[in-house]
Scaffold this active site. Structure first.
Site, short mmCIF file in Angstrom:
data_model
loop_
_atom_site.label_atom_id
_atom_site.label_comp_id
_atom_site.label_asym_id
_atom_site.label_seq_id
_atom_site.Cartn_x
_atom_site.Cartn_y
_atom_site.Cartn_z
N LYS A 240 -21.76 39.70 -42.99
CA LYS A 240 -20.76 40.71 -43.33
C LYS A 240 -20.19 40.40 -44.71
O LYS A 240 -19.57 39.36 -44.92
CB LYS A 240 -19.62 40.71 -42.31
CG LYS A 240 -18.71 41.91 -42.51
CD LYS A 240 -17.44 41.82 -41.70
CE LYS A 240 -16.29 41.25 -42.47
NZ LYS A 240 -15.92 41.99 -43.68
N GLY B 133 -13.75 32.37 -48.01
CA GLY B 133 -12.62 33.30 -48.09
C GLY B 133 -11.32 32.53 -48.13
O GLY B 133 -11.29 31.36 -48.52
N THR C 74 -7.53 32.75 -43.26
CA THR C 74 -8.65 33.32 -42.49
C THR C 74 -9.52 32.18 -41.94
O THR C 74 -9.96 32.22 -40.78
CB THR C 74 -9.51 34.26 -43.36
OG1 THR C 74 -8.67 35.11 -44.12
CG2 THR C 74 -10.45 35.08 -42.52
N GLU D 297 -15.50 27.51 -46.79
CA GLU D 297 -15.19 27.37 -48.22
C GLU D 297 -13.95 28.21 -48.47
O GLU D 297 -14.02 29.44 -48.44
CB GLU D 297 -16.36 27.88 -49.07
CG GLU D 297 -17.67 27.16 -48.84
CD GLU D 297 -17.63 25.71 -49.29
OE1 GLU D 297 -16.76 25.34 -50.10
OE2 GLU D 297 -18.47 24.94 -48.79
N CYS E 264 -12.60 31.11 -57.26
CA CYS E 264 -11.93 30.02 -56.53
C CYS E 264 -11.89 28.74 -57.37
O CYS E 264 -11.11 27.84 -57.08
CB CYS E 264 -12.65 29.77 -55.21
SG CYS E 264 -14.41 29.52 -55.45
N GLU F 17 -1.83 29.72 -53.97
CA GLU F 17 -2.97 30.33 -54.66
C GLU F 17 -2.62 31.77 -55.03
O GLU F 17 -2.31 32.58 -54.16
CB GLU F 17 -4.20 30.31 -53.75
CG GLU F 17 -5.44 30.81 -54.47
CD GLU F 17 -6.66 30.92 -53.57
OE1 GLU F 17 -6.55 31.40 -52.43
OE2 GLU F 17 -7.76 30.55 -54.02
P1 NAD Z 1 -10.43 36.81 -46.88
O1 NAD Z 1 -10.26 35.55 -46.15
O2 NAD Z 1 -9.39 37.86 -46.77
O3 NAD Z 1 -11.79 37.54 -46.49
C1 NAD Z 1 -13.04 36.90 -46.61
C2 NAD Z 1 -14.01 37.53 -45.63
O4 NAD Z 1 -13.59 37.23 -44.31
C3 NAD Z 1 -14.08 39.06 -45.71
O5 NAD Z 1 -15.42 39.46 -45.50
C4 NAD Z 1 -13.20 39.49 -44.56
O6 NAD Z 1 -13.51 40.76 -44.06
C5 NAD Z 1 -13.51 38.41 -43.54
N1 NAD Z 1 -12.49 38.20 -42.49
C6 NAD Z 1 -11.16 38.42 -42.56
N2 NAD Z 1 -10.58 38.12 -41.37
C7 NAD Z 1 -11.56 37.70 -40.56
C8 NAD Z 1 -11.61 37.26 -39.19
N3 NAD Z 1 -10.52 37.21 -38.43
N4 NAD Z 1 -12.79 36.89 -38.67
C9 NAD Z 1 -13.91 36.94 -39.43
N5 NAD Z 1 -13.94 37.38 -40.70
C10 NAD Z 1 -12.78 37.75 -41.26
O7 NAD Z 1 -10.65 36.39 -48.40
P2 NAD Z 1 -10.80 37.33 -49.67
O8 NAD Z 1 -9.45 37.88 -50.00
O9 NAD Z 1 -11.95 38.25 -49.47
O10 NAD Z 1 -11.24 36.28 -50.80
C11 NAD Z 1 -10.36 35.55 -51.57
C12 NAD Z 1 -10.26 34.13 -51.05
O11 NAD Z 1 -11.54 33.53 -51.01
C13 NAD Z 1 -9.43 33.24 -51.96
O12 NAD Z 1 -8.57 32.46 -51.17
C14 NAD Z 1 -10.46 32.35 -52.64
O13 NAD Z 1 -10.00 31.10 -53.06
C15 NAD Z 1 -11.47 32.22 -51.56
N6 NAD Z 1 -12.77 31.82 -52.13
C16 NAD Z 1 -13.20 30.55 -51.90
C17 NAD Z 1 -14.40 30.12 -52.44
C18 NAD Z 1 -14.92 28.72 -52.21
O14 NAD Z 1 -16.08 28.49 -52.48
N7 NAD Z 1 -14.12 27.81 -51.73
C19 NAD Z 1 -15.16 31.01 -53.20
C20 NAD Z 1 -14.68 32.29 -53.41
C21 NAD Z 1 -13.48 32.70 -52.85
#
Ligand code: NAD
Length: 485
Positions: free
Chosen positions: A178, A231, A235, A253, A287, A388
């Site tokens: 997804k 993400g 989450t 991650e 990130c 963040e």
């Molecule tokens: P998010 O956590 O809101 O969403 C990420 C994904 O998870 C989306 O596809 C979302 O639909 C899904 N999701 C949300 N709730 C869920 C649940 N209960 N169960 C399963 N899936 C669920 O994050 P975002 O706003 O899309 O991305 C930004 C974040 O991602 C920032 O915190 C950033 O630091 C982080 N990020 C981390 C890395 C890394 O490698 N560490 C890389 C890129 C982004």
């Protein structure tokens, strides 16, 4: 198919199909703030169908020769490269990032992910241990897990989506994936490329929808053996809570609040160029961006003047314009979140040195544009340094000693990456050992060798992606012990 496509569909068992519920979510173009398409609001029924397709495909895919799997992955890489410009434009429209960035970084990297793991799987060997005196030899089988779930965020859409899918497929798993509901377009376009490359139906299934429904259905599905998630930290916590009692393998991650430590003995011009990039590339929505800049006191005033001048010269504009250094932020709620941090700055005894305001781009007045912003803070303990923000906002403050710099760098809940600017070898080694981050860049930023372990410590995550680490995650090691006489 064109980037003007109105509705995208789920990709299940090699077919494109509408969500069973008939429900759709609006998809926005951040550059103009308008809805430009619909995406499936998938339910457990669609996820179930994707799992069934994977289950059917798994016995054949997991027994496909490594050569054959590798060949298909390399063809997918070629397919992505063949559509480079088309995919880059689609990514930009969906995400708001400059087309130039998507063309130079996001899409080539998505192709590299498939190419890298297409090659890596042919070199993924297992160890053997001979127990002399016991007449036994042990070897390790590395079995694919079965069906795995891959869930990715919106900041580097196709880049991070493929970073998970490619190793999962290479290792012989079937995938239910997804992408973020905020940026689903290029994941949708990937389905067609996989079909053209000859990936058998059901091996990769892409289900679109919201996190708490579609994502949740993937995480809690009993037949899905592992979750690879990138993400936000909150989450990640929720996913861990759901998946842990089911004993699923988890790779998380998560967020970051990365320090950028600048010492007076660094190569100043190189540091300045790179720091502008590490602060504001992709509108600061990476990130790995260095959002907390700490500068040795002896060069602090010079750095402040030079950095602010460089930041003021950056151009915020429509993502399709070649001169735009920054495009639009990904969504209205995200823009509002970032702005709320900036507006709160004066409560924290902090001073906005540059930026801080929305940018109105003529012809795209409703787009989510924001000036790159530099904020001088008095303490590392303020909200601006501890939370963040994930936008075009960096803080700067001086330090006097190595100890003080190291303590501030580590004094945060996150531990993803750190950047160090110095030519002192002893300091480099000391900081490399003592920084509480999964990645340390010295005199560079975001140089990625795909063989290296990638991931964070503390609240930035669990596990590592990249190279053989990813292939290990997506396989179950099984020890076989044979005694001979
Ligand atoms: P998010 O956590 O809101 O969403 C990420 C994904 O998870 C989306 O596809 C979302 O639909 C899904 N999701 C949300 N709730 C869920 C649940 N209960 N169960 C399963 N899936 C669920 O994050 P975002 O706003 O899309 O991305 C930004 C974040 O991602 C920032 O915190 C950033 O630091 C982080 N990020 C981390 C890395 C890394 O490698 N560490 C890389 C890129 C982004």
């Amino acid at each position: 198919m064109t980037t003007k496509t109105k509705s995208i569909q789920n990709f299940i068992n090699g077919n494109f199909q509408n969500p069973k519920s008939g429900e759709w979510i609006d998809n926005y173009d951040p550059s103009c703030g308008e809805v430009y398409g619909k995406i499936p609001n998938s339910s457990t029924v669609d996820v179930e169908e994707a799992v069934m397709a994977s289950a059917k495909a798994f016995p054949v895919w997991s027994n496909t020769t490594v050569d054959e799997r590798s060949k298909i992955l390399l063809k997918i890489a070629d397919g992505i490269e063949a559509k480079l410009q088309f995919l880059a434009e689609a990514e930009s429209k969906d995400n708001g990032k400059p087309v130039s960035l998507a063309t130079a970084v996001d899409i080539p990297r998505a192709a590299s992910n498939f190419r890298f793991f297409g090659h890596a799987i042919t070199q993924f060997a297992s160890e053997a241990h001979e127990s002399v005196g016991h007449q036994t030899v042990n070897f390790t089988l590395k079995k694919p897990l079965g069906i795995v779930g891959c869930i990715s965020p919106w900041n580097l859409p196709l880049y991070l989506f493929t970073w998970k899918i490619a190793p999962a497929l290479a290792a012989g798993n079937c995938v239910v994936a997804k992408p973020s509901e905020v940026t689903p377009m290029t994941a949708f376009l990937l389905g067609e490329i996989c079909n053209e490359a000859g990936l058998p139906p059901g091996v990769l299934n892409i289900v679109h929808g919201l996190g708490h429904t579609t994502g949740q259905a993937i995480v809690q599905h009993p037949q899905i053996k592992a979750i690879s998630f990138t993400g936000g930290t909150a989450t990640g916590e929720h996913i861990a809570r759901t998946a842990a009692p089911m004993f699923k393998k988890l790779s998380l991650e998560l967020g970051g609040k990365n320090p950028n430590l600048i010492f007076a003995d660094c190569d100043y011009e190189k540091m300045l160029d790179t720091t502008v990039r590490s602060s504001f590339a992709n509108q600061g929505q990476i990130c790995l961006c260095g959002s907390r800049i700490f500068v040795e006191a002896s060069i602090y005033e010079k750095f402040k003047t030079d950095f602010v001048a460089r930041v003021k010269a950056l151009k915020v504009g429509h993502p399709s314009e070649k001169e735009s250094n920054l495009g639009a932020l990904v969504s209205k709620p995200h823009l509002e979140k970032v702005l709320s941090y900036i507006e709160d700055a004066h409560h924290q005894n902090a001073k906005i040195l540059s930026g801080g305001n929305r940018v109105i781009v003529p012809g795209y007045e409703k787009g989510y544009y924001l000036e790159p912003s530099v904020i001088e803070v008095k303490t590392n303990q303020c909200k601006l340094n501890q939370e963040e923000i994930f936008g075009p906002v960096v803080t700067i403050m001086p330090f006097k000693t190595d100890e003080e710099a190291l303590a501030m760098a580590n004094d945060v809940r996150y531990g993803l990456s750190a950047t160090l600017w110095t030519n002192n070898l002893n300091r480099t080694m000391r900081f490399s050992n003592e920084l509480q981050t999964g990645i340390v860049w010295v005199n560079t930023w975001m140089m990625r060798d795909l063989r290296t372990p990638f991931g964070g410590m503390k609240d930035s995550g669990v596990g590592r992606e990249g190279g053989f680490e990813a292939l290990r995650f997506f396989t179950e090691p099984k020890n076989v012990c044979i005694q001979y006489s």
